[in-house]
Write a protein that holds these residues in place. Sequence first.
Motif, PDB file in Angstrom:
ATOM      1  N   ARG A   1       0.833  -1.203   0.000  1.00  0.00           N
ATOM      2  CA  ARG A   1       0.000   0.000   0.000  1.00  0.00           C
ATOM      3  C   ARG A   1       0.869   1.255   0.000  1.00  0.00           C
ATOM      4  NH1 ARG A   1      -4.566  -0.761   4.185  1.00  0.00           N
ATOM      5  NH2 ARG A   1      -5.497  -2.076   2.593  1.00  0.00           N
TER       6      ARG A   1
ATOM      7  N   LEU B   1     -15.962  -6.735   0.536  1.00  0.00           N
ATOM      8  CA  LEU B   1     -15.251  -6.770   1.815  1.00  0.00           C
ATOM      9  C   LEU B   1     -14.852  -5.384   2.294  1.00  0.00           C
ATOM     10  CD1 LEU B   1     -13.012  -9.891   1.293  1.00  0.00           C
ATOM     11  CD2 LEU B   1     -15.200  -9.696   2.444  1.00  0.00           C
ATOM     12  N   ALA B   2     -14.892  -4.403   1.398  1.00  0.00           N
ATOM     13  CA  ALA B   2     -14.197  -3.160   1.693  1.00  0.00           C
ATOM     14  C   ALA B   2     -14.986  -2.171   2.537  1.00  0.00           C
ATOM     15  CB  ALA B   2     -13.781  -2.496   0.389  1.00  0.00           C
ATOM     16  N   LEU B   3     -16.314  -2.230   2.506  1.00  0.00           N
ATOM     17  CA  LEU B   3     -17.095  -1.145   3.089  1.00  0.00           C
ATOM     18  C   LEU B   3     -17.875  -1.587   4.325  1.00  0.00           C
ATOM     19  CD1 LEU B   3     -18.496   0.266  -0.266  1.00  0.00           C
ATOM     20  CD2 LEU B   3     -16.511   1.069   1.000  1.00  0.00           C
ATOM     21  N   VAL B   4     -18.163  -0.622   5.200  1.00  0.00           N
ATOM     22  CA  VAL B   4     -18.952  -0.884   6.417  1.00  0.00           C
ATOM     23  C   VAL B   4     -20.370  -0.385   6.178  1.00  0.00           C
ATOM     24  CG1 VAL B   4     -19.177  -0.445   8.875  1.00  0.00           C
ATOM     25  CG2 VAL B   4     -16.903  -0.588   7.848  1.00  0.00           C
TER      26      VAL B   4
ATOM     27  N   GLY C   1     -23.079  -0.009   7.988  1.00  0.00           N
ATOM     28  CA  GLY C   1     -23.766   0.885   8.915  1.00  0.00           C
ATOM     29  C   GLY C   1     -23.258   2.324   8.889  1.00  0.00           C
ATOM     30  N   LEU C   2     -22.168   2.562   8.169  1.00  0.00           N
ATOM     31  CA  LEU C   2     -21.608   3.917   8.134  1.00  0.00           C
ATOM     32  C   LEU C   2     -21.968   4.630   6.834  1.00  0.00           C
ATOM     33  CD1 LEU C   2     -18.034   3.363   9.628  1.00  0.00           C
ATOM     34  CD2 LEU C   2     -20.017   4.361  10.753  1.00  0.00           C
TER      35      LEU C   2
ATOM     36  N   LEU D   1     -12.434   6.021   6.389  1.00  0.00           N
ATOM     37  CA  LEU D   1     -12.278   5.046   7.471  1.00  0.00           C
ATOM     38  C   LEU D   1     -10.818   4.929   7.908  1.00  0.00           C
ATOM     39  CD1 LEU D   1     -13.949   3.145   9.188  1.00  0.00           C
ATOM     40  CD2 LEU D   1     -13.473   1.327   7.564  1.00  0.00           C
ATOM     41  N   ASN D   2     -10.587   5.170   9.181  1.00  0.00           N
ATOM     42  CA  ASN D   2      -9.262   5.161   9.816  1.00  0.00           C
ATOM     43  C   ASN D   2      -8.315   6.241   9.294  1.00  0.00           C
ATOM     44  OD1 ASN D   2      -7.752   4.150  11.930  1.00  0.00           O
ATOM     45  ND2 ASN D   2      -6.551   2.832  10.591  1.00  0.00           N
TER      46      ASN D   2
ATOM     47  N   GLU E   1      -9.735   9.515   9.400  1.00  0.00           N
ATOM     48  CA  GLU E   1     -10.719  10.561   9.655  1.00  0.00           C
ATOM     49  C   GLU E   1     -10.042  11.907   9.877  1.00  0.00           C
ATOM     50  OE1 GLU E   1     -10.447   7.777  11.404  1.00  0.00           O
ATOM     51  OE2 GLU E   1     -12.281   6.624  11.115  1.00  0.00           O
TER      52      GLU E   1
ATOM     53  N   HIS F   1     -14.945   3.786  14.858  1.00  0.00           N
ATOM     54  CA  HIS F   1     -14.235   2.509  14.743  1.00  0.00           C
ATOM     55  C   HIS F   1     -14.990   1.394  15.472  1.00  0.00           C
ATOM     56  CE1 HIS F   1     -10.186   4.700  13.813  1.00  0.00           C
ATOM     57  NE2 HIS F   1     -11.148   4.959  12.975  1.00  0.00           N
TER      58      HIS F   1
ATOM     59  N   ILE G   1     -18.300   1.212  15.478  1.00  0.00           N
ATOM     60  CA  ILE G   1     -19.324   0.824  14.501  1.00  0.00           C
ATOM     61  C   ILE G   1     -18.701  -0.020  13.387  1.00  0.00           C
ATOM     62  CG2 ILE G   1     -20.996   1.679  12.814  1.00  0.00           C
ATOM     63  CD1 ILE G   1     -21.236   4.229  14.541  1.00  0.00           C
ATOM     64  N   ALA G   2     -17.517   0.391  12.925  1.00  0.00           N
ATOM     65  CA  ALA G   2     -16.852  -0.354  11.849  1.00  0.00           C
ATOM     66  C   ALA G   2     -16.478  -1.757  12.312  1.00  0.00           C
ATOM     67  CB  ALA G   2     -15.613   0.402  11.383  1.00  0.00           C
TER      68      ALA G   2
ATOM     69  N   ASN H   1     -18.303  -4.501   9.999  1.00  0.00           N
ATOM     70  CA  ASN H   1     -17.517  -5.292   9.056  1.00  0.00           C
ATOM     71  C   ASN H   1     -16.082  -5.360   9.588  1.00  0.00           C
ATOM     72  OD1 ASN H   1     -16.187  -6.452   6.923  1.00  0.00           O
ATOM     73  ND2 ASN H   1     -17.219  -5.228   5.355  1.00  0.00           N
TER      74      ASN H   1
ATOM     75  N   ILE I   1     -13.650  -7.317   8.965  1.00  0.00           N
ATOM     76  CA  ILE I   1     -12.590  -7.497   7.965  1.00  0.00           C
ATOM     77  C   ILE I   1     -12.220  -6.151   7.351  1.00  0.00           C
ATOM     78  CG2 ILE I   1     -12.002  -8.587   5.764  1.00  0.00           C
ATOM     79  CD1 ILE I   1     -13.905 -10.868   6.537  1.00  0.00           C
ATOM     80  N   ALA I   2     -13.243  -5.391   6.971  1.00  0.00           N
ATOM     81  CA  ALA I   2     -12.979  -4.081   6.370  1.00  0.00           C
ATOM     82  C   ALA I   2     -12.289  -3.159   7.364  1.00  0.00           C
ATOM     83  CB  ALA I   2     -14.290  -3.449   5.890  1.00  0.00           C
ATOM     84  N   ALA I   3     -12.719  -3.218   8.625  1.00  0.00           N
ATOM     85  CA  ALA I   3     -12.113  -2.367   9.650  1.00  0.00           C
ATOM     86  C   ALA I   3     -10.639  -2.717   9.809  1.00  0.00           C
ATOM     87  CB  ALA I   3     -12.856  -2.529  10.974  1.00  0.00           C
TER      88      ALA I   3
ATOM     89  N   GLU J   1      -8.734  -4.272   7.648  1.00  0.00           N
ATOM     90  CA  GLU J   1      -8.074  -3.924   6.387  1.00  0.00           C
ATOM     91  C   GLU J   1      -7.689  -2.447   6.357  1.00  0.00           C
ATOM     92  OE1 GLU J   1      -7.550  -4.666   2.745  1.00  0.00           O
ATOM     93  OE2 GLU J   1      -6.631  -6.259   3.923  1.00  0.00           O
ATOM     94  N   ALA J   2      -8.558  -1.611   6.940  1.00  0.00           N
ATOM     95  CA  ALA J   2      -8.293  -0.175   6.945  1.00  0.00           C
ATOM     96  C   ALA J   2      -7.276   0.196   8.029  1.00  0.00           C
ATOM     97  CB  ALA J   2      -9.595   0.599   7.157  1.00  0.00           C
TER      98      ALA J   2
ATOM     99  N   GLY K   1     -23.074  -3.450  14.710  1.00  0.00           N
ATOM    100  CA  GLY K   1     -22.929  -2.565  13.556  1.00  0.00           C
ATOM    101  C   GLY K   1     -23.751  -1.294  13.604  1.00  0.00           C
TER     102      GLY K   1
END
Lengths: 263, 313
Positions: free
Chosen positions: A89, A100-103, A105-106, A114-115, A117, B181, B183-184, B188, B190-192, B194-195, B255
């Motif tokens: 990366r 897989l990439a998105l949450v 509920g947000l 994300l992360n 912010e 974070h 909520i993430a 999800n 895995i996504a959290a 990953e980020a 979530g």
Amino acid sequence: MTSPKPHTHHTHGSEALRADGIVKRFGSVEALSGVGMHVSFGEMLGILGDNGAGKSTLLKILTGFHQPDAGTIHVNGQQQTLNSVDRARSLGIECVYQDLALVNGLSIYHNMFLNRELVRSGPFRLLNHRAMRQRAMDALADIGVNIPNVDQEVGRLSGGQRQAIAVARAVHSDARILLLDEPLAAMGAREAGQIISLIERLKARGDIAIVMIAHNYAQTLEVCDRVMLMQHGTVTYESHAAETSPAELLEIVRREYREMRGG
Amino acid sequence: MDLALRPEASVVLVALVLVVYFEMTANNFLTDANLQTLSQFVAAPVILACGEIMLLICREIDLSVGQVFALAPFVMEKAYNAGLPVVGAIVAALIVCALVGLVIGLITVHLNVPSFITTLGMFFLITGITLTISRGFPADTPNAGVLNNILGGWGYAEFLWALGLVAVMHTVLRHTRWGLHTIATGGNAIAAAEAGINIDRIKIGNFIITSTLGGFCGILEAFRIGSTDPLAGGSNIMFLGVASGVIGGTAIAGGTGTIIGGLVGGIVLGILQDGFTLQGINAFMFDTIIGGAILLAMIANIQMARWRGMRPQ
């Protein structure tokens, strides 16, 4: 979010990513036996092949998730060891997975940041919603994605919109080598069309190299500049998209099935 | 956002309907004396809900928070008797509670024990500890003058603390990276990850927050009542806290969730208990009616959420 860096190497046509002689074994199974690939900025490479052909393994090596047992990888012309996802990366390589990439509920803008912010100054470091909302809108507009309301929850979006958000996030975070894992899977014709035109706009910028893994021959030939076909962990065919056809690719695969049946 | 579309809207409506109903059918519902009683019913479940909602959002739960609730006043009493000033004794008790949360978090996250089981074990373990150090006798709350009033002695004090904690935890959930974070992590994982979000740290932190809030709530109750029974709190208060969160719209599947919803959910539960008491419902029937009312309130809430979800954006 990272500040814009000078992309001196990212000029149209120069080589972005190159892999040579990649071998990967899982126990006694050789998933990749000497695979090579390369892609340039402003170019799009499609990797086709059946399940088990080694496409995903190759992708995971290029993202730094797996390490190859043999072979070399060059990024921007320099040999690199991609020993972690973070390392890849930091070199500008980002893989976009559809689901897989998105949450869910947000909101869209929270997902895009994300992360990473943006926070206000002050002891409590409260989120700067306004700035994130504005920058998310700008980033989406920048690559021509039309989403009227970035406050919407991602869970309420269509597959195509989610894919667009994931791509926008990668581009906005300075990824210049995009690996797209089945970006058009499970998508209707209209949605697929929107993603294809998004990909084409990114390609036209000239500073992004795109590798797409796919199943659908016709779609892949339509959007990619070059395609390569993988079978049993090796590259069996490679061509400019304009110089081949779905029928020709299909014939190669069919020939292999006949051989396997001992015909 | 349209106010009627907020997730808390439906449970607010349920609360208003209940207020109107009890005001019409029971005498003295909206009187100062009764509102004070009501505020005391509501405060503890709401404070516990603040923690449980954070845990539910990241797909965990704490069944032992009612036990920490009972333990904290005894730790405070021991520390006070050992010579610490009242404030120091409170801080000592809260540190012990935070450590309990840390242990729960470490066992759950690093030893992969589901939090349902970790905290079920803690439930009995802490009950035993509280009974042992109290030898089964109630503890008197230290007398600290005006501080006693602030910490729960005055009629509405505990409720004001609950409101303050709701404001703080709402801000944490909606306006800090920690909340996002959380909520993430539940939405999800895995996504959290990953980020680059450290989901273990998020979960452990929320266990610590929950236990500490539970202990603080027990201390407030100790100052309101003037003494603490070693069997105070327990599963009853814990379930009221979880129920407040769930009635308020926090998904048990993680979530999503809202602290404000937990406040309103706690108020709905309080109104039901208080209202039926005013109506003079038969004591044996009481739990049956409360249970039925919770189910009805939940069904109404979920139906309204579904109706809301169908509306065009």
